[in-house]
Structure formats: C-alpha cells, structure tokens
Design a protein around this motif. Structure first.
Motif, PDB file in Angstrom:
ATOM      1  N   SER A 281      36.063  27.563  41.865  1.00 31.85           N
ATOM      2  CA  SER A 281      35.965  28.539  43.073  1.00 31.85           C
ATOM      3  C   SER A 281      34.517  29.042  42.735  1.00 31.85           C
ATOM      4  O   SER A 281      34.103  29.417  41.548  1.00 31.85           O
ATOM      5  CB  SER A 281      36.844  29.688  42.895  1.00 31.85           C
ATOM      6  OG  SER A 281      38.297  29.194  42.869  1.00 31.85           O
TER       7      SER A 281
ATOM      8  N   VAL B  28      31.427  31.953  44.568  1.00 33.59           N
ATOM      9  CA  VAL B  28      30.745  32.532  45.947  1.00 33.59           C
ATOM     10  C   VAL B  28      29.347  32.362  45.583  1.00 33.59           C
ATOM     11  O   VAL B  28      28.711  32.460  44.637  1.00 33.59           O
ATOM     12  CB  VAL B  28      30.991  33.964  45.949  1.00 33.59           C
ATOM     13  CG1 VAL B  28      30.291  34.819  46.985  1.00 33.59           C
ATOM     14  CG2 VAL B  28      32.410  34.357  45.876  1.00 33.59           C
TER      15      VAL B  28
ATOM     16  N   SER C 171      34.404  30.604  39.006  1.00 35.57           N
ATOM     17  CA  SER C 171      35.406  30.570  38.060  1.00 35.57           C
ATOM     18  C   SER C 171      36.111  29.214  37.981  1.00 35.57           C
ATOM     19  O   SER C 171      36.286  28.464  39.136  1.00 35.57           O
ATOM     20  CB  SER C 171      36.298  31.672  38.291  1.00 35.57           C
ATOM     21  OG  SER C 171      37.260  31.421  39.538  1.00 35.57           O
TER      22      SER C 171
ATOM     23  N   GLN D  83      35.738  26.449  47.421  1.00 38.54           N
ATOM     24  CA  GLN D  83      37.101  26.167  46.346  1.00 38.54           C
ATOM     25  C   GLN D  83      37.392  24.826  46.401  1.00 38.54           C
ATOM     26  O   GLN D  83      37.670  24.246  47.566  1.00 38.54           O
ATOM     27  CB  GLN D  83      37.963  27.268  46.777  1.00 38.54           C
ATOM     28  CG  GLN D  83      39.363  27.299  45.762  1.00 38.54           C
ATOM     29  CD  GLN D  83      40.103  28.444  45.805  1.00 38.54           C
ATOM     30  OE1 GLN D  83      40.805  28.657  47.085  1.00 38.54           O
ATOM     31  NE2 GLN D  83      39.997  29.570  45.002  1.00 38.54           N
TER      32      GLN D  83
ATOM     33  N   LEU E  67      38.635  36.511  49.186  1.00 40.53           N
ATOM     34  CA  LEU E  67      37.592  35.599  49.619  1.00 40.53           C
ATOM     35  C   LEU E  67      37.923  34.181  49.665  1.00 40.53           C
ATOM     36  O   LEU E  67      37.274  33.342  50.575  1.00 40.53           O
ATOM     37  CB  LEU E  67      36.386  35.720  48.894  1.00 40.53           C
ATOM     38  CG  LEU E  67      35.840  37.196  48.854  1.00 40.53           C
ATOM     39  CD1 LEU E  67      34.616  37.369  47.574  1.00 40.53           C
ATOM     40  CD2 LEU E  67      35.481  37.864  49.820  1.00 40.53           C
ATOM     41  N   ASP E  68      39.093  33.846  49.003  1.00 42.24           N
ATOM     42  CA  ASP E  68      39.430  32.151  48.849  1.00 42.24           C
ATOM     43  C   ASP E  68      40.871  32.086  49.220  1.00 42.24           C
ATOM     44  O   ASP E  68      41.356  33.185  49.200  1.00 42.24           O
ATOM     45  CB  ASP E  68      38.933  31.712  47.639  1.00 42.24           C
ATOM     46  CG  ASP E  68      39.895  32.560  46.684  1.00 42.24           C
ATOM     47  OD1 ASP E  68      40.795  31.537  45.988  1.00 42.24           O
ATOM     48  OD2 ASP E  68      39.561  33.556  46.322  1.00 42.24           O
ATOM     49  N   PRO E  69      41.361  31.173  49.584  1.00 47.13           N
ATOM     50  CA  PRO E  69      42.557  30.942  50.126  1.00 47.13           C
ATOM     51  C   PRO E  69      43.697  31.006  48.732  1.00 47.13           C
ATOM     52  O   PRO E  69      44.706  31.613  49.222  1.00 47.13           O
ATOM     53  CB  PRO E  69      42.669  29.310  50.773  1.00 47.13           C
ATOM     54  CG  PRO E  69      41.392  28.687  50.555  1.00 47.13           C
ATOM     55  CD  PRO E  69      40.418  29.532  50.030  1.00 47.13           C
TER      56      PRO E  69
ATOM     57  N   LEU F 150      41.858  33.831  44.341  1.00 47.42           N
ATOM     58  CA  LEU F 150      41.401  34.062  42.960  1.00 47.42           C
ATOM     59  C   LEU F 150      39.933  34.858  43.021  1.00 47.42           C
ATOM     60  O   LEU F 150      39.582  35.527  42.058  1.00 47.42           O
ATOM     61  CB  LEU F 150      40.886  32.514  42.212  1.00 47.42           C
ATOM     62  CG  LEU F 150      42.155  31.798  41.775  1.00 47.42           C
ATOM     63  CD1 LEU F 150      41.713  30.329  41.473  1.00 47.42           C
ATOM     64  CD2 LEU F 150      42.618  32.494  40.507  1.00 47.42           C
ATOM     65  N   LEU F 151      39.462  34.813  44.193  1.00 46.79           N
ATOM     66  CA  LEU F 151      38.133  35.676  44.116  1.00 46.79           C
ATOM     67  C   LEU F 151      38.471  37.005  45.101  1.00 46.79           C
ATOM     68  O   LEU F 151      38.631  36.609  46.291  1.00 46.79           O
ATOM     69  CB  LEU F 151      37.077  34.834  44.763  1.00 46.79           C
ATOM     70  CG  LEU F 151      36.684  33.636  44.084  1.00 46.79           C
ATOM     71  CD1 LEU F 151      35.771  32.863  44.920  1.00 46.79           C
ATOM     72  CD2 LEU F 151      36.098  34.120  42.624  1.00 46.79           C
TER      73      LEU F 151
ATOM     74  N   LEU G 212      28.867  42.363  47.265  1.00 47.53           N
ATOM     75  CA  LEU G 212      29.882  41.762  47.736  1.00 47.53           C
ATOM     76  C   LEU G 212      30.934  42.978  48.359  1.00 47.53           C
ATOM     77  O   LEU G 212      31.498  42.659  49.378  1.00 47.53           O
ATOM     78  CB  LEU G 212      30.905  41.172  46.873  1.00 47.53           C
ATOM     79  CG  LEU G 212      30.279  39.881  46.355  1.00 47.53           C
ATOM     80  CD1 LEU G 212      31.063  39.050  45.171  1.00 47.53           C
ATOM     81  CD2 LEU G 212      30.466  38.679  47.480  1.00 47.53           C
TER      82      LEU G 212
END
Lengths: 521, 323
Positions: free
Chosen positions: A57, A59, A70, A228, B156-158, B161-162, B289
């Motif tokens: 994952s 950003v 990560s 991701q 932020l992610d499906p 994890l973020l 962020l």
C-alpha cells in the motif's frame, strides 16, 4: 497516462524495496517469484492449505513520490476442524509488517476460525482480536479471496459497502461492481482476478489472486494517489497443532500505538512549573514524563516533602506517578500510602491512583488490601475496597486476588454494603452473579446497593422486582426507578403486573409516584 | 434551622387537639436542573455536549414508619462525537432515625466517576452530637480509555491499512465535599429520643457539593509512521466547571399534647449551582494528509460562560408539622 506512470513507479518502488528487504532481512521463508504454475502444492484429500498473502500500500504525491508506504505479508495455513467439515481452523504465521521502512511489531502467530463454502470464506472468528489491530484487515482479504457464480456478493470494506457479480471463463474469475456509489472527491479504479486450479475437486481451488486498487484523492490544493495491491498464491502446507482455541485468546495481542508524543524537557528548576501546567492541561503524556522524572531524580522523602509543601499540587504529583506506569512508580505509590503522616487527602488520592494503575502487580494490591482491612479509618478503608474492585479492570492479572478479597468481604456485615459496590466496579461476572443473594438482606442499604448494581441488567429483573415488592421501601424503589430509566430493556409483563399490584397497595406518596413513572401511569 | 423558642411554643399551642393521623411530610421536586451546553463543532463531528442535572427529594414520617429518608444527586456527562461518557456523580442517600442507636443507618455519601463508585462515606451517629464531619474527595481522571476514544477517521485504501484520523480524549478533575452534622437540643424537643441512655440528635443536616472540570483534548494519528509528528490538530476545549450543591435538613421531635406524645417533623431541601468557564477551541490545520479530513479551521469550540450562581430549588418547612 498519468495513472500508468504512477502504477509503474509504484511497482518499481515496491520491487526495489523487496529486493532491499530480502538482502538484509532476518531469516524468513524464501519466496520465489517464478512462473505462476510452479507452486501448485499437493493438496491430497485431507484439504490442508497454505497461502502466501502480500499486501502493498502507498500514498503517492502528485509527483509520484511516496509519502508513505507499507508492506504486510503472512503465511496462512488452514485445515478442516474435523474430517470433512467446512469449518476450518486457521493460523497466520511469519507475519511481517513494515511501515515506511520501519518494522512493526506483529505477533508470531494468529489463530482464527472460518468456514469455506462454495467459493466463499465466511464466519470468520478472530478470537477477540482488537479492532484497531493491523491484522483486522484479514476479513477483507478473505473477502477478496471469495467469489460466487450463483449470486452477487456484498462486502463491506474500510471504504463502504460494495456488491459484485462474478463470471468465470476457463480458470479465470473476474468481477464487476454493481453498486457504484459516486464519490465526487475521488476517482477509483480496481482490477481483480482470481485464477483457479485445474483440479475442481478440492475444497479451496485458488491458484492465484491479483488485486489492484488505485484512487485519486483531491481536495483544495491537495492531490494524492493511493495505491494498494494484494497478491495471494499457494504454498506448501505446514502443519500446526490444534487443540481448541478460546474465543478471547487474541484479545491480548497488543496493538502498536503509532502516535507522536510531545517530549517535555523537565529539570529540577522547572519541575514545579510543569506540575502546575499539568493541573490545567491534565495531559497524560506530561503526567507520565513528570512521573518518570520524579522517580529518577527524587527519593521517597523528597517526594513526601513535595507533597507536604505543595498541597495544591498533590493531585498532579500523584497523577504523574500513576501515569508513569512503571514498577518503580507502583512501589513508590505503595510506600507513600503506608506513611500516615501524609494525611487523609493524599492517601485518598493514592488509593484512587493504585486502583487505576494499569497492569499493577501484587504490590499495589497488597497495599490497597492493608488499607481496606484497617477498620479504624472507615472512610479510607471503603475507598480502598472500591479501588480494589476497579483494579480488576485496569489490572486483569490481579483478577483472582481481587475476587478472593471481595468474596471475603461479603461475609463481613460492616463492610458488606461497600463490598457490593466494589463488586459492581469489578464487572467480574462470577462475582456479580453472587449479588442477587443480597436482594433480600435485612439491611436496607445492602438491598439498595445490590439493586443499584443489578437494575440495569435485564437478566436480573425478576429477582430485583421480587425484592422491591417483598420489602417496599422508598429508597430502594427510588434507586430502581433511576437506574431503570437509563437502562436498555423493558420489564416483562409479569413484573409489570407485580409492580401494579404494589402500586395499588401502597400509601406512601413517593413510592406511588415512582411506580407511576415505571408503569407509565 | 434557627427557631425562636417562644415562636415554637406559639406554634404548638395553635395545633389542634386531635391526635395526629398517619401523616408525613415530603418534597419531591424531581429534576431541578437539566441542562445541556452544546459544543460548536465542524459538520463531520457528531453530537457533542456537556450535560448536567440535579435532583432530590426529602421525606419525613413517624419513627415507627421509618423516620426520614432523602436523596440528592448531581450528575455530569460528556457527549463527544455521538458517544456518551459519564463524568461524575455526587450523591447523598439521606437516612435519619432518632429512635435508633445507629441513627444514621442507611445514610451514605457516594462519589462516582465514569463507571466506578470511587468513594462511599457513612457517617456515624455518635460523631454527630452537636458536631459535624466533612469528607472531601478529589482527584484527576483520564476519562476515556484509549480503545473507546471517539474518532473521526478516514481510510484512504479499501483494506483500511492507511488511515488518517483525529481522536478525542477527556481529562477531568472531579471531586465532592460531603458534610454532615447533627444538632441536639434547643428546638422544643420535649421528649427527646434516647437510646441506651444517650440522647440522639434532634435533627441532621447534610450538604453535598460535587464539582467537575476538565478538558477535551484531541490528537491526530495515522495508521502509518510517516507524518505523525506533524500534528493535524491543536488546541484544547475547556469544559464548563460545574459545581452543584444540595443541602438537606430533617428532624423529628416529640411534644406532649393533652398528655399524648406526638411526633413532629420538618425538612429542608435546597439545590443550587455555580458555573464558570467553558472556553477554548480545537483547530485542525492542513498539514499534508490531514487536509483530507475536510475540517475547516475550527473542529470544536465554545465561548466562556461568565460565573453564575443560581438557586434552583429551595424549601424549608416553616414550622414543625405533626406526623
């Protein structure tokens, strides 16, 4: 065009990262990235499976640089609970999680239960794993590994509810999302492909899962790309022992707290002003650092002297020691407690602090017990008893001691009313179960404390109402009314009838008023 | 209660000669205060407010019927982002029966913080013969355990994890001062109650003054390591400092009328409040962020309340009344 560039950068970055990781890593399973038909383990007929899961994952900023990234991977093994069952026992091992190149602490193993039925992983039981733990992504990963050709499947992931329809062509399963919620803030693209084994007779026929998700987040002047990917491929089964797992055994798996703590520069010169700051900020970080500073730089006499000379800073001083959370802090608080020269107020604060000290040892317990047993100072003794009850929740390791102690106090008529409140503090179900025995005690205060402690639970309503009806007293009926009005259940019809009968018999105006409130008259 | 002895005699002589029927005195105003002060907040934050209430009642009957009972409670709650947290409750369970050696059996002061009863004081009748006792208690409490801190979170992610988020905590200073005292003599008690040869008090008074203050704090967090040290929120919201006060008195005496001993009682109940403070703000600012959380500048704020003291309820029996 831009998106492809981003993905390319991401993949390169990840591959480079993986290469670097392998080169300096601790011993781990060798992962070989060969052509995909290489690892088709022999499942035989005993339905034992192993899978390697890798999640990457990141950003990325508008320019493509990674703001954060990560990698999470694990090996997953599972087998039927009993021969032929679709209930499975499973375990994650070799769990590795790095975040921005820093290795994050993970448990060595994570056991769990699940079921596999016609393409879907369901009935996942994570055995009490904290919701905040990183590994609570597991259900969503299993959703990614699931499919159904007979019906659309609906999942909820971190970003919402999604429904998919699946189609299979040869060995490849693909899916389309059928409930697209429009997201004005971001564009999302997803690729999902599940490749199945040729052999259709085995239970779980996954040969490979490839999943990518990219989202563009834009707000004001900010623009980020979140990417991701999840790769799953089979590995050889590695056997593990299963002797039965209890439903809460993952509750103790600790969750790393990733948060910045402000560091305070504490010195002898500014100690008092920091303590004064603590009075108004009540900041737990400041408290902890002050506590550790005190323990490192002052002995018991010096701390005692601070307490005696700065009465208005007493709460701050004790709170600092409480929040330090070290064995030394616990010992210091216990030693201070036994010094009667410190006076009632300071000792009361220490009693409260020790009950709320997280993961206290027997030192704190014994210290509180000594105070609780000293019947000459009933005010402090009662507080210590109540604090011992609270200790059960902040220091679960002392559960047995707490239970043993409170049990003994139930047989002491003088301390019984407070012991009941202490048991309510403890929330220990085995202790709470003893409370109904006191619903018919001759001492009104005992009955009242018991009713206050049980009236919010529907499972005790019959016994509580029986107590109210048998010995109606304005205090107990008033207490019950207050607690019941805030509770989440409704009295059963038979209990309502009993109270209505009481209402008609009663002449005491206050009792009638309260019953009228409960009965909605 | 200050009585002129002559006035009492005057009152007694005005009472009719019929023997007292089963009578009682009581006052039950219920909630004399129920107030919410809402926090001004950004739209993404759920309902947030500070709530307080006070309630009480007093009941006086013949000693054979239980004598006096009473109750006073002040409670404070904090609602943050739709979730309710009990801050503190100061409570008096009043019980006074002069015909018993243990004249305060059943009387108790309780102090609760969050889910826990923190203190429970039980006065001893012998300590209240023309005397009073005070029980103060006060400390700091970290009100909300880490795992249930209300959060505004953006995955932020499906897989989740973020995440970036802001979580709220509350530190409170809570305490109460409990006072109880007894008065012997001077109120026309012609047949005072004596147990084992020791006179019991004619009346008892008790006061409970619970208070709470503190603040809401917030911190930004991310589920990843980078960027945490650049906090996305700053500031603190000071809670309203609330100080309640419940004052009660109740007494039973015996007077002789037409060679009959009759019991008379009185009660008093007074509830007041003092509020001050309640200012501050929590602000979010765009730092990498955290801009994605869509906060405008102020996350939570309110303006201070200037100190105000109000008597919410007050009643005192004008005369001793027949029970």
């Amino acid at each position: 065009m831009k998106k492809i560039t981003i993905i390319a950068i991401f993949v390169i970055a990840v591959s480079a990262f993986l290469v670097l990781k392998d080169s300096d890593s601790k011993p781990s399973v060798q992962v070989t990235y060969t052509a995909s038909e290489s690892s088709q383990p022999m499942h035989k007929d005993n339905h034992e499976y192993g899978y390697l899961v890798e999640i990457h994952s990141a950003v990325l900023s508008e320019k493509g640089t990674a703001i954060t990234f990560s990698d999470l991977s694990w090996q997953m093994y599972f087998k039927p609970k009993t021969e032929g069952a679709s209930d499975l026992v499973a375990i994650l091992t070799n769990i590795q999680f790095t975040s921005d190149n820093k290795v994050q602490e993970m448990p060595t193993q994570l056991p769990f239960y699940m079921t596999y039925d016609d393409g879907q992983f369901t009935k996942l039981n994570l055995l009490g794993l904290g919701e905040q733990h990183t590994l609570s992504v597991l259900p969503r990963v299993l959703d990614l590994m699931s499919y159904s050709l007979s019906a659309a499947l609906t999942f909820e992931d971190a970003q919402g509810v999604k429904t998919f329809r699946y189609t299979q062509k040869d060995n490849a399963v693909s899916r389309t999302r059928i409930n697209t919620a429009s997201n004005p803030e971001r564009e999302e693209e997803e690729q999902w492909q599940l490749t199945l084994n040729d052999n259709g007779s085995i239970l779980v026929g996954i040969r490979e899962l490839n999943y990518h998700n990219q989202q563009v987040w834009q707000q004001g002047g900010q623009h980020y790309d979140v990417v991701q990917s999840v790769f799953v491929r089979p590995i050889d089964f590695s056997s593990f022992d299963y002797i039965g797992w209890n439903n809460n055994q993952n509750a103790t798996v600790s969750t790393a707290k990733l948060e910045a703590k402000q560091v305070y520069d504490i010195t002898d010169e500014n100690l008092l002003s920091h303590l004064t700051e603590l009075k108004s900020s009540l900041d737990t970080d400041l408290a902890a650092q002050l506590g550790k500073y005190l323990l490192a730089n002052q002995d018991q006499n010096e701390i005692k002297s601070l307490l005696m000379n700065h009465v208005r800073l007493n709460s701050a001083l004790i709170y600092a020691l409480q929040k330090a959370q070290t064995p030394q802090a616990e010992q210091m608080l216990s030693d201070l407690m036994s010094d009667e020269e410190l006076g009632q107020q300071v000792r009361q604060k220490i009693v409260m602090a020790l009950g709320r000290f997280e993961n206290a040892t027997n030192i704190a317990f014994s210290s509180l017990q000594t105070v609780a047993d000293n019947v000459e100072n009933t005010a402090l003794s009662n507080m210590a008893m109540l604090s011992i009850g609270t200790m059960n929740r902040f220091s679960p390791m002392q559960s047995q001691q707490v239970a043993g102690f409170l049990n003994t106090k139930l047989s002491d008529p003088a301390q019984l009313p407070t012991a009941i409140l202490a048991i309510a503090n403890s929330k220990n179900p085995e202790l709470v179960e003893k409370l109904p025995n006191y619903l018919h005690h001759s001492d009104t205060q005992v009955r009242n404390n018991t009713i206050k402690s049980l009236a919010h639970k529907t499972e005790y309503q019959d016994q509580v109402i029986a107590s109210l009806v048998q010995t109606p007293h304005v205090t107990t009926i008033d207490s019950f009314t207050r607690v019941y009005k805030q509770a989440n259940y409704k009295l059963s019809e038979s209990n309502v009838d009993r109270l209505q009968a009481l209402y008609h018999e009663q002449n005491n105006p206050l009792i009638k008023k309260r019953l009228a409130v409960i009965l909605d008259i | 209660m200050k009585f002129n002895y002559a006035a009492i005699l005057g009152v007694i002589s005005a009472i009719t000669l019929s023997p007292a029927a089963d009578a009682y005195l009581y006052k039950d105003p219920g909630y004399v205060e129920r107030n919410v002060r809402s926090i001004q907040k950004n739209d993404v934050i759920g309902q947030s407010h500070q709530y307080r209430d006070q309630q009480g009642w007093m009941y006086v009957d013949q000693v054979a019927n239980g004598a006096t009972q009473g109750f006073y409670q002040a409670g404070n709650w904090l609602k943050l982002h739709n979730r309710n947290f009990k801050m503190s409750i100061g409570e008096l369970e009043f019980a006074f029966n002069p015909s018993k050696l243990d004249c305060t059996q059943g009387m108790s002061f309780n102090f609760t913080v969050g889910d826990d009863t923190v203190a429970s004081f039980k006065p001893n009748c012998d300590d209240l013969l023309n005397a009073s006792i005070t029980y103060p208690v006060e400390y700091y409490f970290d009100l909300i355990p880490e795992v249930i801190k209300p959060k505004v979170e953006l995955p932020l992610d499906p897989l989740g994890l973020l995440k970036v988020g802001v979580k709220f905590g509350a530190g409170i200073e809570a305490g109460a001062e409990f006072t109880v005292g007894g008065v012997v003599g001077g109120h026309g008690n012609e047949e005072p109650f004596e147990v084992d040869g020791v006179r019991r008090p004619d009346y008892l008074y008790a006061a409970v003054e619970p208070y709470v203050s503190g603040l809401v704090s917030s911190s930004a967090y991310g589920s990843f390591g980078h960027g945490i040290s650049e906090a996305g929120v700053k500031g603190k919201l000071n809670l309203l400092k609330v100080k309640g006060k419940g004052y009660v008195e109740a007494g039973i005496r015996r007077v002789v009328q037409d060679e009959q001993v009759i019991e008379q009682g009185f009660l008093e109940l007074k509830v007041s409040t003092k509020l001050t403070g309640g200012d501050g703000k929590i602000q979010a600012y765009c730092k990498k962020l955290w801009g994605l959380l869509q906060f405008n500048v102020d996350v939570m704020k309110w303006d201070p309340l200037y100190t105000r003291e109000t008597v919410l309820y007050e009643y005192a029996s004008p005369v001793w009344e027949a029970l």
